[in-house]
Design a protein around this motif. Structure first.
Motif, PDB file in Angstrom:
ATOM      1  N   ARG A  29       0.534  -1.714  -0.478  1.00  0.00           N
ATOM      2  CA  ARG A  29      -0.223  -0.048  -0.378  1.00  0.00           C
ATOM      3  C   ARG A  29       0.843   1.441  -0.133  1.00  0.00           C
ATOM      4  N   ALA A  74       2.137   1.923  -3.616  1.00  0.00           N
ATOM      5  CA  ALA A  74       0.605   2.526  -4.550  1.00  0.00           C
ATOM      6  C   ALA A  74       0.549   4.094  -4.293  1.00  0.00           C
ATOM      7  N   GLU A  75       0.323   4.209  -2.797  1.00  0.00           N
ATOM      8  CA  GLU A  75       0.164   4.875  -2.432  1.00  0.00           C
ATOM      9  C   GLU A  75       0.969   6.152  -3.002  1.00  0.00           C
ATOM     10  N   ILE A 120      -4.018   6.532  -6.006  1.00  0.00           N
ATOM     11  CA  ILE A 120      -4.613   5.574  -6.558  1.00  0.00           C
ATOM     12  C   ILE A 120      -6.119   5.470  -5.480  1.00  0.00           C
ATOM     13  N   ASN A 121      -6.585   5.528  -6.523  1.00  0.00           N
ATOM     14  CA  ASN A 121      -8.066   4.979  -5.413  1.00  0.00           C
ATOM     15  C   ASN A 121      -8.051   3.466  -4.726  1.00  0.00           C
ATOM     16  N   LEU A 122      -8.928   3.434  -3.618  1.00  0.00           N
ATOM     17  CA  LEU A 122      -8.305   1.745  -3.125  1.00  0.00           C
ATOM     18  C   LEU A 122     -10.032   2.504  -2.560  1.00  0.00           C
ATOM     19  N   LEU A 158      -8.734  -5.361  -0.345  1.00  0.00           N
ATOM     20  CA  LEU A 158      -8.730  -3.910  -0.427  1.00  0.00           C
ATOM     21  C   LEU A 158      -8.492  -4.105  -2.423  1.00  0.00           C
ATOM     22  N   ALA A 162      -7.285  -1.692  -5.344  1.00  0.00           N
ATOM     23  CA  ALA A 162      -6.202  -0.295  -5.832  1.00  0.00           C
ATOM     24  C   ALA A 162      -7.202  -0.249  -7.599  1.00  0.00           C
ATOM     25  N   ARG A 167      -5.751   2.332 -10.277  1.00  0.00           N
ATOM     26  CA  ARG A 167      -5.122   3.886 -10.927  1.00  0.00           C
ATOM     27  C   ARG A 167      -6.130   4.548 -11.484  1.00  0.00           C
ATOM     28  N   GLY A 171      -7.811  -3.799 -12.336  1.00  0.00           N
ATOM     29  CA  GLY A 171      -7.393  -3.890 -10.520  1.00  0.00           C
ATOM     30  C   GLY A 171      -6.590  -5.258 -10.379  1.00  0.00           C
ATOM     31  N   LEU A 215      -4.384  -5.438  -2.951  1.00  0.00           N
ATOM     32  CA  LEU A 215      -3.024  -4.664  -1.655  1.00  0.00           C
ATOM     33  C   LEU A 215      -2.999  -5.925  -0.430  1.00  0.00           C
TER      34      LEU A 215
END
Lengths: 273, 357
Positions: free
Chosen positions: B234, B237-238, B243-245, B279, B281, B283, B354, B357
């Motif tokens: 995570r 990724a962040e 990023i949309n979780l 979760l 994730a 983009r 998708g 994570l």
């Protein structure tokens, strides 16, 4: 109020004090130099041609240059220990600079006398150890004067040099090391050239101070290694020849003033900016 | 890519660095290949600069081993490693001209005068400083000083070039130019480059691989596309881009295809490269806005919370009925007519975009 006027107001008292305490008396000295014992430039002619006065000028110059050179070398080493040493070295160096700095110049001169005179600690011990049969002439000569003056003036060399060393960008030294430069090369080609402004500032400061030295040469020179300030004193209180004393004072003042201008205009040394 | 004769391979095994009780680095292991361009990326205090200092030899690790072409160099001091270094703030010798700066490492290596002259000329040419070689750093612009620093660091063909946030003092346009310059120099010299930055776009644009640091630990080391599209965790990724979780329930299936529910809507995840988790994730650039529920792919209903106008782009802050915030950036020209706060829409994304994570 415009800032110029405000600054002028704040500086005013200082300027007034300098005018009353220095400029006015100096004008008086200037007057003596061209009026005593009779009007004219005769005293300047004497000051620049009399072999005795000239020899004092020459000795002053020689002593000042020697003292400046010794103070710079010593001051550089001390500044190096002070700025770049470990925590303990730094603390000890600071003590060794500041404690003598706080002790009166008179006390220090007598201290050196106790150490260097013919019956002084150094000569007595050298004789007891059988290394010498007659005492060494360590004082009442130029050697004693140079030792005493250097001791007094070294801190004035340390401060500008240390300030230049502190301003040094550590990454520049790292860059040099990273490219494989050893200690000697690092010092001679990078560290020293980058702190040379502090050395020049220290040189001028020490030299100018040394030119007007009176107490130390009077005590450690023992009347034999007379420097300019003592010559002026002698011409006022002993001989007396006030006109000549005034002319020598003006020449000394001019030399100091000239060096001051050089210091501020041309070199702009670190630590005095 | 022409691999230089001198380009070196670096290995770090279990490198750790303690400053008193504080662990600046913990168990960092990686290999840097001959002629590679590796970027060390992370927020400030992540340990990336400490790791660079250990690579350069200015810091000794408190644990682990460092090798250069297989030789143990853990205890070798910086001056004996003689890696090229480019510092933040250039670190040029202010009392030397550009040419003398570039000649410095050659003089250290006691090359002949003719060779020094030839090599300095060549480097001045290479970094585009012809006509400025006689100037001192104070007479050069920031970009020119940076070029001198690069030329100086590359002049003696070091086995590795280390760059510590070299462009952080430059403005945006100049920074872009210098990045191109560094890439070209890397191609032309073939030396191993290790570059520290906290600027993620710089890292993605320049390097063949990116090593991401956080809290003194290596989080992931992979090519730019992989760290961006398949982040290891995570944090990575962040840290890289937006990023949309999405929280998932009842995720099941495998690496090739998994199914789950997000706020009651069925979600399919293809080719996630990893076992299903709670979760998902995605983009933002793979998400699209639809007025109605799209026919294929995944979709969630959303409401507009805010629209930020950025010129060519606009940023939409969205919210699902369950309260999950989503961010989308799209060309201002593509904004649906009449879109405003509280407009109801659908957000859709392809099944293979998708990852868990």
């Amino acid at each position: 109020m415009p800032s110029f006027a405000r600054h002028a107001l704040m500086l005013g008292p200082l300027l007034l004090f300098l005018a009353l305490a220095y400029a006015l008396p100096f004008l008086g000295v200037l007057e003596w130099s061209v009026t005593l014992p009779r009007p004219g430039l005769g005293q300047y002619r004497t000051a620049l041609s009399d072999p005795l006065v000239l020899s004092v000028f020459l000795r002053t110059l020689r002593i000042c240059l020697t003292v400046t050179a010794l103070s710079l070398v010593g001051g550089y080493v001390i500044a190096l220990l002070w700025v770049r040493g470990g925590p303990l070295t730094r603390a000890l160096t600071e003590l060794c600079i500041l404690i003598p700095f706080w002790i009166s110049v008179l006390t220090r001169a007598f201290g050196w006398l106790a150490l260097l005179s013919t019956k002084g600690i150094i000569n007595v011990w050298l004789e007891r150890l059988g290394l010498i049969s007659d005492p060494l002439a360590l004082v009442r000569n130029e050697f004693g004067v140079v030792v005493g003056m250097t001791h007094y003036l070294i801190p004035f060399a340390v401060f500008p040099i240390a300030s230049a060393m502190r301003g040094l960008d550590e990454r520049v030294l790292m860059a040099a090391r990273g490219m494989g430069a050893g200690r000697a090369r690092l010092f001679w080609t990078v560290f020293l050239p980058m702190t040379v402004s502090g050395v020049l500032g220290a040189a001028l400061l020490v030299f100018v101070f040394a030119l007007g030295f009176f107490v130390t040469p009077a005590i450690l020179g023992g009347g034999r290694s007379v420097m300019v300030a003592e010559l002026i004193y002698l011409n006022i209180f002993q001989i007396p020849n006030w006109g000549l004393a005034a002319a020598i004072s003006v020449i000394l003042m001019a030399a100091v003033g000239l060096l001051g201008v050089v210091m501020l205009r041309v070199i702009r040394p670190a630590g005095l900016r | 890519m022409a691999t230089a004769r001198r380009a070196a391979e670096i290995g770090a095994e279990g490198i750790g660095k303690m400053f008193g009780p504080f662990a600046a680095l913990t168990d960092v292991s990686l290999k840097v290949g001959r002629g590679e361009f590796l970027t060390l990326l992370g927020p400030s205090g992540s340990g990336k600069t400490t790791f660079l200092m250990i690579l350069s030899g200015f810091e000794r690790p408190t644990a682990g081993r460092l090798t250069l072409d297989g030789r143990d160099v853990t205890a070798t001091p910086a001056e004996a490693r003689a890696f090229g270094m480019v510092f933040q703030g250039y670190a040029l010798f202010p009392h030397m001209t550009a040419a003398q700066n570039i000649a410095f490492p050659l003089r250290v290596q006691k090359r002949s005068e003719t060779e020094i002259r030839r090599r300095v000329e060549q480097m001045v040419e290479m970094v585009g400083l012809a006509g400025h070689a006689h100037k001192r750093p104070a007479g050069l612009s920031g970009g020119q000083q940076q070029r001198v620093a690069l030329a100086r660091a590359l002049a003696y063909e070091p086995p590795v070039l280390l760059l510590d946030e070299p462009f952080s003092a430059l403005d945006k346009n100049l920074r872009g130019q210098m990045q191109d310059e560094v890439r070209r120099l890397h191609r032309e010299t073939g030396t191993t480059f290790i570059f520290v930055t906290h600027d993620q776009s710089e890292a993605l644009a320049l390097s063949s691989r990116v090593a991401i640091f956080d809290h003194g630990r290596l989080q992931q080391i992979a090519p730019p596309r992989e760290v961006y599209e398949r982040p290891a965790n995570r944090f990575v990724a962040e840290f890289l881009g937006d990023i949309n979780l999405l929280p998932l329930e009842g995720a099941e299936g495998g690496v090739a295809l998994a199914t789950a529910r997000c706020e009651g809507h069925a979600v399919r995840v293809a080719d996630a490269g990893r076992a299903p988790s709670g979760l998902l994730a995605v983009r933002p650039e793979y998400m699209r806005l639809c007025p109605l529920r799209p026919v294929d792919g995944n979709a969630l209903p959303v409401r507009v919370a805010d629209i930020t106008y950025l010129g060519a782009q606009s940023r939409l802050a969205l919210r699902t009925p369950g309260g999950t915030p989503l961010t989308l950036q799209l060309a201002t020209a593509d904004l649906p007519a009449g879109l405003g706060p509280d407009s109801a829409l659908w957000v859709g994304w392809p099944e293979d975009r998708g990852f868990f994570l």
